[in-house]
Design an enzyme around this catalytic site. Structure first.
Site, mmCIF file in Angstrom:
data_model
loop_
_atom_site.group_PDB
_atom_site.id
_atom_site.type_symbol
_atom_site.label_atom_id
_atom_site.label_comp_id
_atom_site.label_asym_id
_atom_site.label_seq_id
_atom_site.Cartn_x
_atom_site.Cartn_y
_atom_site.Cartn_z
ATOM 1 N N ARG A 110 23.553 -10.310 18.980
ATOM 2 C CA ARG A 110 23.065 -11.189 20.191
ATOM 3 C C ARG A 110 21.589 -10.925 20.707
ATOM 4 O O ARG A 110 21.057 -9.891 20.145
ATOM 5 C CB ARG A 110 24.337 -11.139 21.241
ATOM 6 C CG ARG A 110 25.323 -12.457 21.141
ATOM 7 C CD ARG A 110 25.598 -13.024 22.498
ATOM 8 N NE ARG A 110 24.264 -13.597 23.056
ATOM 9 C CZ ARG A 110 24.199 -13.513 24.524
ATOM 10 N NH1 ARG A 110 25.082 -13.051 25.159
ATOM 11 N NH2 ARG A 110 23.014 -14.376 24.803
ATOM 12 N N ASP A 160 27.804 -6.798 26.582
ATOM 13 C CA ASP A 160 26.404 -6.670 26.220
ATOM 14 C C ASP A 160 26.152 -5.262 26.060
ATOM 15 O O ASP A 160 25.029 -5.014 25.242
ATOM 16 C CB ASP A 160 25.676 -7.181 27.435
ATOM 17 C CG ASP A 160 25.714 -8.670 27.728
ATOM 18 O OD1 ASP A 160 26.093 -9.407 26.634
ATOM 19 O OD2 ASP A 160 25.567 -9.100 28.895
ATOM 20 N N TYR A 193 20.523 -18.322 24.361
ATOM 21 C CA TYR A 193 19.151 -17.793 24.682
ATOM 22 C C TYR A 193 17.952 -18.526 23.960
ATOM 23 O O TYR A 193 18.385 -19.215 22.976
ATOM 24 C CB TYR A 193 18.890 -16.271 24.563
ATOM 25 C CG TYR A 193 19.621 -15.464 25.794
ATOM 26 C CD1 TYR A 193 20.342 -15.953 26.699
ATOM 27 C CD2 TYR A 193 19.131 -14.128 25.852
ATOM 28 C CE1 TYR A 193 20.930 -15.113 27.623
ATOM 29 C CE2 TYR A 193 19.708 -13.168 26.704
ATOM 30 C CZ TYR A 193 20.638 -13.724 27.563
ATOM 31 O OH TYR A 193 21.014 -12.918 28.716
#
Length: 471
Positions: free
Chosen positions: A117, A150, A405
């Site tokens: 990611r 994350d 994003y």
């Protein structure tokens, strides 16, 4: 002729041939020496030319073949690399074309594709690559369960050829961490990765793959950086870093590095209230950053850095066309100094824009509530005019597909252009949380686009994987 006479005759012939061969060898040596001395006598102002002489059984000189001679090879040393000077303006853009799409999730149904990611694209004199934070596992690996998180100790920055899905065999490990930025100054590449506990994180700084310095948390609340490329000018690279709460006042610094060492740092100045995940690009000896306000505003904050003085200021994009997600409806009037709030507002998503007067473009998700769809909006003077409006729209990903994003990048070494051609990427997130019914993992593919000087056609470029195939 008796045997003794035959022997003497053959011996005489052999001696004659040996003498002839010796004379040819001596002439070859003389030729080589004279050519070598002649090459050394040539003086050139810019590039140095060296002559390599290899002696074999056959000599080739100007296509004339002689026995037992030499092959002469000449090579020219390239000029030493120079620092990037950001001496061009942005190119005018009439539309956007896809330059890369890696289809990582589609390949991942049967191939060993790494879970990633926060991808981005960064270029150097040799070309552009994709950078992303891996999760220490592949999509089909059982360890992919829980990769929605994350910040884990298994994450690290990798790079892969742009347009190629990341695998163990084609990925280049850069550094350990769960937040990153990277940029090339024309001579070498600086990279920053952030690792450790949320309340006690450390940033590690590398220049040309070697650790140069470290930065310890200053607010003890998730030290973090851009998640896209930083920008360098004349050997100095500017980086935006934030530490502190995501939903209240945080502490942002603009830090300046030379060869991976800090030469200056500034606390955030100007009217911007909250800064995260800046997307930066260089032009006209400046660095412009379009950032994320995770606290209040749906209008994006911007930072302008003067690289000749190493000073900055901040404010908001002035237009009432809002580009964060989540966001309320667009406003008839914007605000250059204050965040525009409304329901739904926080938390936000990383985004970008190219602030170029009449040729200003801003990107945003199509959905105002979720990370789905993506569009580019041409809004002349959006950075300065509160009344600026959309005059052109191009759909990149239709609203029935997930996005994520997005950020800016520029190939500053493209010598074919007299200006810097703006480029951007969009992260196409799949898996949890939106598709938790089918899978336990969270990963992404990537699409990259660059500006076109003429108008372009239309098309949607989603991730395209059938998520039910992974069940």
């Amino acid at each position: 002729m008796n045997p003794n006479q035959k022997l003497f005759a053959l011996s005489g012939v052999a001696i004659a041939l040996s003498v002839l061969n010796l004379l040819i060898g001596i002439s070859n040596v003389g030729l080589n020496v004279s050519l070598h001395l002649k090459g050394e006598g040539v003086k050139q102002e810019n590039n140095l030319t060296c002559t390599t002489i290899t002696q074999n059984n056959t000599t080739v000189v100007e296509n004339t073949y002689v026995n037992n001679t030499t092959i002469i090879n000449k090579g020219t040393n390239l000029k030493a690399p120079n620092y990037l000077l950001l001496n061009k303006s942005l190119c005018s853009v009439e539309g956007w074309v896809v330059i890369a799409k890696d289809n990582a999730i589609r390949f991942g149904e049967s191939e060993q594709i790494i879970v990633t990611r926060e991808p981005y694209v960064s270029c150097d004199p040799s070309g552009c690559k994709m950078y992303a934070l891996h999760q220490g596992t592949t999509i089909r690996n059982k360890h992919s369960n829980g990769t929605i998180h994350d910040r884990t100790t298994f994450r690290g920055l990798i790079s892969t050829p742009l347009g190629t899905p990341p695998t163990v065999s084609n990925s280049d490990f850069i550094c350990v961490g769960w937040s990153s930025t990277s940029c090339h100054d024309g001579v070498g590449r600086m990279t920053i990765c952030i690792q450790g506990n949320n309340d006690n994180a450390t940033a590690t700084v590398y220049y040309n793959r070697r650790l140069t310095t470290t930065i310890k948390t200053w607010a003890k609340n998730i030290l973090r950086t851009q998640e896209s490329e930083c920008v360098c000018y004349n050997g100095t690279c500017a980086v935006v870093m934030t530490d502190g709460p995501a939903s209240s006042q945080a502490y942002t610094k603009i830090m300046y590095f030379h060869k991976g060492l800090i030469i200056k740092e500034e606390p955030l100045r100007g009217s911007a209230r909250h800064i995260e995940e800046c997307s930066c690009y260089g032009h006209d000896q400046k660095v412009s950053c379009v950032c994320r306000d995770n606290w209040q505003g749906a209008n994006r904050p911007i930072i302008e850095i003067d690289m000749s003085t190493l000073e900055h200021t901040s404010r908001c994009v002035c237009t009432g066309v809002l580009t964060d997600t989540s966001r309320p409806g667009d406003k008839p009037n914007g605000d250059c100094s204050n965040p525009i709030t409304g329901s739904p507002g926080a938390p936000g998503v990383k985004g970008f824009g190219f602030l170029n007067g009449d040729n200003t473009w801003l990107g945003r998700t199509i959905s105002p509530r979720s990370r789905s769809g993506f569009e580019m909006l041409k809004i002349p003077n959006a950075e300065t005019d509160p009344n600026s409006r959309i005059i052109e729209r191009q759909e990149i990903v239709d609203n029935s597909n997930w996005s994520g994003y997005s950020g800016s990048f520029i190939d500053c070494w493209d010598e074919a252009n007299e200006c810097y051609n703006p480029c951007f990427y969009v992260e196409l997130i799949r898996g949890r949380p939106e598709e938790a019914k089918y899978v336990w993992w969270t990963s992404n593919s990537l699409i990259a686009l660059c500006g076109s000087p003429v108008s372009v056609g239309s098309g949607s470029f989603p991730d395209g994987a059938q998520i039910q195939y992974f069940s």
